[in-house]
Write a protein that holds these residues in place. Sequence first.
Motif: not given
Length: 238
Positions: A31-37, A43-44, A55-63
């Motif tokens: 969860x340390x890693x997932x939370x920071x991701x 931003x990274x 934001x859309x890219x990372x959000x879409x991949x995560x969902x």
Amino acid sequence: MIEIHHFGKDMKELLQERVYVVNVAGYIFYNFVIGAYSYWGPKAGQDIYHMASADLMFGGITIVCGIFGTLAGGFILDKIDSTISNAFKLLSGATFLGAIFCFGAFCFKSLYGFIPFFSVGELLVFATQAPVNYICLHSVKPSLRPLSMAMSTVSIHILGDVPSSPIVGFIQDKIHNWRTTALLLTSILIGAFVCWFCGIFLHSVDRFNEESEHGVPATERSNLRPLLDDGNDEARTS
């Protein structure tokens, strides 16, 4: 005071369950890693790959990967025979492979290499959700299950995703290189892998069907009709 005494007694008993403690320790690293991701990922990505809509890219991949990864983890655990040892094997295997793919993703200079590798990595790491909760429920006696789930949730937030974001931000302020910061963050998944891999060799007893303190197996107790309903039925028939 009585409630505090009972809580302290239950906590002491819970912390003596080595299988449970090792499982939650791995979950904290994870969860340390997932939370920071989730916090610093966009931003990274914007800094490293110049993403137009990070934001859309990372959000879409995560969902997407979160949904399919969680379902896949539960399905695989059922197929390989649901045991605590097998759950640890699935946890360690998925985390190790997921760490490799996520780490490799941030090594690519091209966005077209990053996206597929990071997606596979996320899919693998999210496959841990079903087995980690399985162990939390099956490694403790029935009366401790609510506390085991509650303490697992509290622990992964207090020691995992809550401090991870400011710590990663502090590291980035020092080195000023998002690629290096992302690689250092991803390497922490090895901590989760080590904990869960060690769990394979712990002596584990599945306590899911143990009798409760009232002498009734948990599975049978959940099917019992409340006494109040019996009384109502008798009242209606009389």
